[in-house]
Enzyme design. Structure first.
Site, mmCIF file in Angstrom:
data_model
loop_
_atom_site.group_PDB
_atom_site.id
_atom_site.type_symbol
_atom_site.label_atom_id
_atom_site.label_comp_id
_atom_site.label_asym_id
_atom_site.label_seq_id
_atom_site.Cartn_x
_atom_site.Cartn_y
_atom_site.Cartn_z
ATOM 1 N N LYS A 156 62.199 55.414 27.310
ATOM 2 C CA LYS A 156 62.281 54.458 28.406
ATOM 3 C C LYS A 156 63.430 53.501 28.134
ATOM 4 C CE LYS A 156 58.782 55.401 31.208
ATOM 5 N NZ LYS A 156 58.976 55.679 32.647
ATOM 6 N N LYS A 252 55.421 63.993 41.028
ATOM 7 C CA LYS A 252 54.245 63.245 40.575
ATOM 8 C C LYS A 252 53.225 63.244 41.703
ATOM 9 C CE LYS A 252 56.753 60.036 37.525
ATOM 10 N NZ LYS A 252 57.175 58.627 37.321
#
Length: 333
Positions: A156, A252
């Site tokens: 991240k 997703k």
């Protein structure tokens, strides 16, 4: 795990919506902020004989809250079918939980697995990414070293000062395949500066380097590392706008609005020449279970949500050296 129940009843079905909180094993940070728990909604649909269930993670980035998504589900009419959902709810978390619960209900009624009902081959384990949260370069190197045995690490990032972090993670995990998620945190200038270093450090994929509303700049830029659309891709309606900007789409279920649309998006994206990544919000094994079907043969599988939790569902998904395994029928499907 905290739980608050609200209930919507009809003559044929009963829908229960639970607001559940799963503590994380450690603080999880991305460019938008930090969290210490996963807040999810669990939907149970019973017909009096069997109960199907599904999970969603409302996401503030898309204007969703636990309360707003609960209200969407409560507003559904008495008669519910997967087909009708497309006219009743938009793509998003609410439709995801209901769609997956209906798939589970249908499978239990039929005494078959969901993949059989969907005409899919029996799923196999898929290697999944393990996510390192955003931190100082020193701490990210320590995270990488701790998980250097994992074949695929996801970093991240999403700040103007990411170069030391990239170097640190590669030093901590020299043999792992690395993918990077900027979470819309870079400008076109920052990405252009970083791109050659992504190649040098062996980064295999970069997710959503630019904000979804500013990604037109990607159309004229070299993409030496495949670029994946996450916030820029929700469902099949997103595909026309991705041409010339992205190489991969991140599917997703909380974006597509359930397994039904996720499978359709996967089919259409592959037909248009995109590679597929299957990702997740931070949720429990129940949220990941339907996504394991979409992840079969994907370029990248990123279904590590349960690995980030301190507590999971009673019958969790199994993770081992082979990857994330398809769900046991006692969990879902």
């Amino acid at each position: 795990m905290n739980r608050h129940l609200c209930e919507v009843e009809s003559l044929a079905m009963k829908i229960k919506v639970s607001s559940d909180v799963f503590p994380l094993a450690q603080v999880f940070t991305i460019s938008r902020g930090s969290r210490t728990e996963a807040k999810v909604l669990t939907v149970r649909i019973t017909d009096g004989a069997v109960t199907g269930w599904g999970e969603c993670v409302p996401y503030a980035r898309y204007g969703e809250t636990l309360e707003s998504v609960t209200q969407e589900i409560e507003a559904l009419p008495d008669a519910i079918s997967r087909e009708a959902l497309y006219d009743l709810l938009p793509a998003g978390a609410a439709r995801n939980a209901v769609d997956c619960a209906l798939w589970d209900l249908e499978a239990k009624r039929a005494g078959r697995r969901v993949w059989e009902l969907a005409g899919l081959a029996a799923p196999e384990p898929e290697i999944t990414a393990y996510t390192l949260s955003l931190d100082t370069a020193e701490k990210m190197r320590a995270q990488a070293a701790e998980h250097a045995h994992r074949p695929l690490l996801k970093i991240k990032l999403g700040t103007p000062d990411d170069m030391p972090r990239l170097e640190a993670v590669r030093a901590g995990a020299p043999s792992s395949k690395i993918i990077v998620d900027a979470n819309e945190g870079w400008s076109a200038e920052v990405y252009a500066d970083l791109a050659p270093h992504l190649v040098r450090l062996g980064v295999a994929l970069v997710e959503q380097p630019l904000p979804a509303g500013e990604d037109e700049a990607l159309r004229g830029m070299a993409r030496p590392v495949p670029v994946c659309a996450d916030e820029s891709c929700h469902d099949r309606a997103s595909l026309p706008g991705l041409k010339g900007k992205y190489d991969v789409v991140n599917i997703k279920l909380d974006k597509t609005g359930g397994l039904t649309e996720a499978l359709a998006l996967r089919r259409d994206a592959l037909a248009l020449g995109y590679d597929v990544m299957v990702g997740c919000m931070v949720g429990s094994s129940l949220a990941m279970a339907p996504a394991t079907l979409v992840a079969q043969g994907a370029l990248v599988t990123d279904l590590d949500g349960p690995l980030l939790l301190a507590e999971d569902r009673p019958v969790p998904l199994r993770f081992d050296a082979a990857g994330v395994h398809p769900p046991d029928a006692a969990l879902w499907g």
